[in-house]
Design a protein around this motif. Sequence first.
Motif, PDB file in Angstrom:
ATOM      1  N   ARG A 173     -24.487  16.220  21.121  1.00 28.68           N
ATOM      2  CA  ARG A 173     -25.424  15.268  21.605  1.00 28.68           C
ATOM      3  C   ARG A 173     -24.414  14.537  22.804  1.00 28.68           C
ATOM      4  O   ARG A 173     -24.535  14.108  24.233  1.00 28.68           O
ATOM      5  N   ARG A 174     -23.462  14.201  22.750  1.00 34.94           N
ATOM      6  CA  ARG A 174     -22.119  13.256  22.960  1.00 34.94           C
ATOM      7  C   ARG A 174     -21.883  14.010  24.837  1.00 34.94           C
ATOM      8  O   ARG A 174     -22.565  12.880  25.381  1.00 34.94           O
ATOM      9  N   PRO A 175     -22.078  15.207  25.771  1.00 32.87           N
ATOM     10  CA  PRO A 175     -22.363  15.226  27.185  1.00 32.87           C
ATOM     11  C   PRO A 175     -23.782  13.984  27.986  1.00 32.87           C
ATOM     12  O   PRO A 175     -23.819  13.749  28.808  1.00 32.87           O
ATOM     13  N   ASP A 176     -24.851  14.415  26.820  1.00 34.71           N
ATOM     14  CA  ASP A 176     -25.807  13.951  27.129  1.00 34.71           C
ATOM     15  C   ASP A 176     -26.369  12.241  26.532  1.00 34.71           C
ATOM     16  O   ASP A 176     -26.908  11.859  27.550  1.00 34.71           O
ATOM     17  N   ARG A 177     -25.277  11.635  26.231  1.00 34.02           N
ATOM     18  CA  ARG A 177     -25.153  10.120  25.993  1.00 34.02           C
ATOM     19  C   ARG A 177     -25.981   9.565  27.394  1.00 34.02           C
ATOM     20  O   ARG A 177     -26.637   9.001  26.950  1.00 34.02           O
ATOM     21  N   HIS A 178     -24.956   9.541  27.683  1.00 34.23           N
ATOM     22  CA  HIS A 178     -25.119   8.485  29.323  1.00 34.23           C
ATOM     23  C   HIS A 178     -26.802   8.436  29.957  1.00 34.23           C
ATOM     24  O   HIS A 178     -27.451   7.862  30.849  1.00 34.23           O
ATOM     25  N   ARG A 179     -27.164   9.996  29.708  1.00 35.70           N
ATOM     26  CA  ARG A 179     -28.836   9.932  29.822  1.00 35.70           C
ATOM     27  C   ARG A 179     -29.665   8.594  29.559  1.00 35.70           C
ATOM     28  O   ARG A 179     -31.072   8.816  30.382  1.00 35.70           O
ATOM     29  N   ILE A 180     -29.237   8.224  27.910  1.00 39.84           N
ATOM     30  CA  ILE A 180     -30.293   7.430  27.523  1.00 39.84           C
ATOM     31  C   ILE A 180     -29.449   5.877  27.473  1.00 39.84           C
ATOM     32  O   ILE A 180     -27.863   5.726  27.257  1.00 39.84           O
ATOM     33  N   GLN A 181     -29.318   4.727  28.138  1.00 38.60           N
ATOM     34  CA  GLN A 181     -29.298   3.773  28.095  1.00 38.60           C
ATOM     35  C   GLN A 181     -29.734   2.467  27.407  1.00 38.60           C
ATOM     36  O   GLN A 181     -30.723   2.676  27.678  1.00 38.60           O
TER      37      GLN A 181
END
Lengths: 285, 684
Positions: free
Chosen positions: B470-478
Amino acid sequence: MAGVARRSAGRGRRRIGPGVAVSALLVALIALAALWPGLLARADPNAAEPVDALLGPSGAHWFGTDQLGRDVYSRVVHGARVSLFIGVGATGIALLLGCLIGMLAATCGRLVDEILMRITDVLLSFPGLLLALLVVAMLGPSSTNATIAIGLSSAPGFARLVRGEALAIREAGYVRTAVTFGAGRARVYLRHLLPNALTPLLVLALLSVGAAIIAGSSLSYLGLGPRVPTAEWGSMLAQGKDFLTISWAMAVFPGLAITVTVIAINIVGRDLQRRFEGRHPVGRF
Amino acid sequence: MADSDPLLAVDDLRVSFATRGGPLAAVRGVSFTLAAGECLAIVGESGSGKSVTARALVGLVGAGAAVSARRLELAGQDLLALGERDWRRVRGRRVGLVLQDALSSLDPVRTVGAEIAETLGNHRLVPRSARPARAVELLAEASVPEPALRARQRPFELSGGLRQRALIASALAGEPAVLLADEPTTALDVSVQAQILDLLAARRADGVAILLISHDLAVVGRLADRVAVMYAGTIVEEGGVDDLLRSPRHPYTRELLAAVPSAHARGTRLAVHRDAAAAPAVAAPDAAGCRYAARCPLAEDRCRMADPPAIDVGHPAPGAGLSADVPRPAAVDLGLPAVEKGPPAAAAGPARGGGTAAAAVAHRAWCWRIDEPWPAPPAGPARGRVQHADDVVIEVDTVWKSFRGPDGSRRPAVRGVSFQLRVGETVGLLGESGSGKSTTAEMVLGLLEPDEGAVLLRGRPWSRLGESARRPDRHRIQLVPQDPLGAFDPRYTVERLIGEALRAPGRRAAARQRGRIVELLGLVGLDASVLPRRATQLSGGQRQRVAIARALAPEPDVLVCDEPVSALDVSIQAQILDVFADVQDALGVAMLFISHDLGVIYHTCDRVLVMRDGELLEQGDVERVLRAPAHDYTRALLAAVPRLGPATGQVPAGSGAGDAAPADGLGVGSNVGFGVGSGVGPRR
């Protein structure tokens, strides 16, 4: 609202009281003695002058001389190094171990937490000095071993505190938000958890330096500290007590050195504690 | 009911605090009177001095404060001359105090009954043996269900609403003539808030004088007879509640009213000022001139030269003349029948109508420019006209989540919720506390795993992934949090806080990103001057701006906003809502906007989901759901919202929910007014 206004009034920089100023000066002086004893005392602490044995305080020998005719003032000044070394070193070891155990307990799941904390409980149930005696008995007497022993015996207390802080901070908003930036566990722990858990402990560590100095002196009083003829306050006190009827100065000045050092460190530590009180890193106020 | 001789008389009250930088005047000459059976509301933002004013009346301003007044009298007795022992006979017995936070006002180790009995004992009102029974009686009078049971419980065992009632019961135990209510409903859900207001209205009808301190104009409109608006320690405008809320004259009052998010402001900006520069002038030195001038869009030179005099506004006929230069569009009540309103509200109606005190009160404003037209709010990014691509960013598919309760049983928090979030769209999540909206948000954020069901991010699995996947896409939801103070590492400066979100966590790495950080701050109306500050050195509004900038740093597709404005004053809230609108306009992010405030939801969102007890009751276009709700619960929520203006007691009682609203209430072109239902609209 009134509360806010009052708090901001109270939050203004506290003034440094005279007691704290004197204590801070003393702590600085003792640190100087530990680093450059030659600046404060020119006489060789180990130069024996049997002719001048057991003299009282005088212009030549401010604190008198011991049974071998060594200058007590010089030995007290030079003794600061060993005492502070044990105090600071032991606290450093305790802090390091405490952080390690506390952080592991707080972050590695319930089983690890349970095991580490039960061990901590067992260790905490012994008086610290008894534990230190046990360790010295195993390692053999020396100032390094005394430091390790005292460090080990005070680590469980720090471990408890670090764990508690870390558990509270783990739930803080900023730790959770760091996760949403895609930060890994290790980074969150090292960048947020540890520094914030450690901050409130630093003042406490300063206070425990005083306790460690007393513990170190106690060990060397019992002959479990540095070897003779190293100048050290605890062993000087032990020697002095044998000649108490002949020369009071030999025991009183090392004893005074221990007392003054510990009190000064405590006063400075308490003052810092009051200054940092309320600045809690959990972020709820 | 109102006596000619006031119960409470305050003339030229001044309170100042000693601080490092010299005395700080928190209250600078406030005068008012309060008669029995009357409710005076003092309104203002944080730091305006309204709470200090209230505390001065019970001698609780603190040791470091200097209180002076030309006259400070309670039923003819001079309060200024009282010593600490005398004050104790006044507090509780003659003046009751209700604070915002009942949990910290009530002793956690004592039962509610013991708490009330203590007041009875302190003032030797009831013999010892009769105290428990009297405590239960008082709880019953405060509409606490099962009072005998509640009296044996401790504060933390009660819900927020019951706790507030218990606190009111203990404040009324000494049968005081005056009740000071300092933000009594601020932390409560709307329906509970409505009940508490009804309870207070019933006490007022019994002859208790109420001094209500609030920043919420709608609450004030529902309970007060007269309103005094405070700014920076002085009253800037006062008058009868109808006059003042319907035709505000002082620029500050007008700013406050314009800042209330509601239908009229949809698609427009709420705040006069875009940037965070406008701060209340609490700490300003004692300079001459109107304190609001620095923030006032109408200020001219003379405003800064000398204090403006009180100008009598008179009694304008409703809707006459004034509405032209007060360009708040004539907002109307939704016209929803008051289905959920209990008898207390109805009982309070006549009492207010008969309140001659209100009618006799002059409407005055301390301002020269009261006849100037208010600048029209600049048009914001037009909502609703934004073309939403049909791309679904987040799909929540029948997620369930339960937690283990203290007794070991599973308590469902979210029960089979499904919805979609599309690119550039704002979806509101509306519900009261405990409705499961925050749990839903945490599942969207990937901080909680659903027990059943799944969350999909751009059609790919998001929940049920391992953390490393999940970590690589974490930045997509803030996340934009409710409490930015808690969400900022207290050791970090603003530069490092935002740097961390840019994956430049170190101090030096953050400094290298400074250009980008300043650019992000610019998006939210801040400049580089905040870079070296820490969270505690920022104001509430600045903090929330930094939180938004930080959430935008990793260029997310989705912002999850968890009650982002609920802790802010209405004028700051207006600025932050404007920031959200700008940000979405500029970047096209999708937003999941959690709030319990219908006005905020209506202003901000395109679609809305209504939740209760973990279930999604209703979802749809915000216009449809809030104008013609399909579910009873949504209707009840709408009915419980206090409206600005004299709505209470005037809505025809008894008409059922099914009757829907009168045609003009929902008529074409008329606006929905959750916050603002001035009497100027076509309802008249």
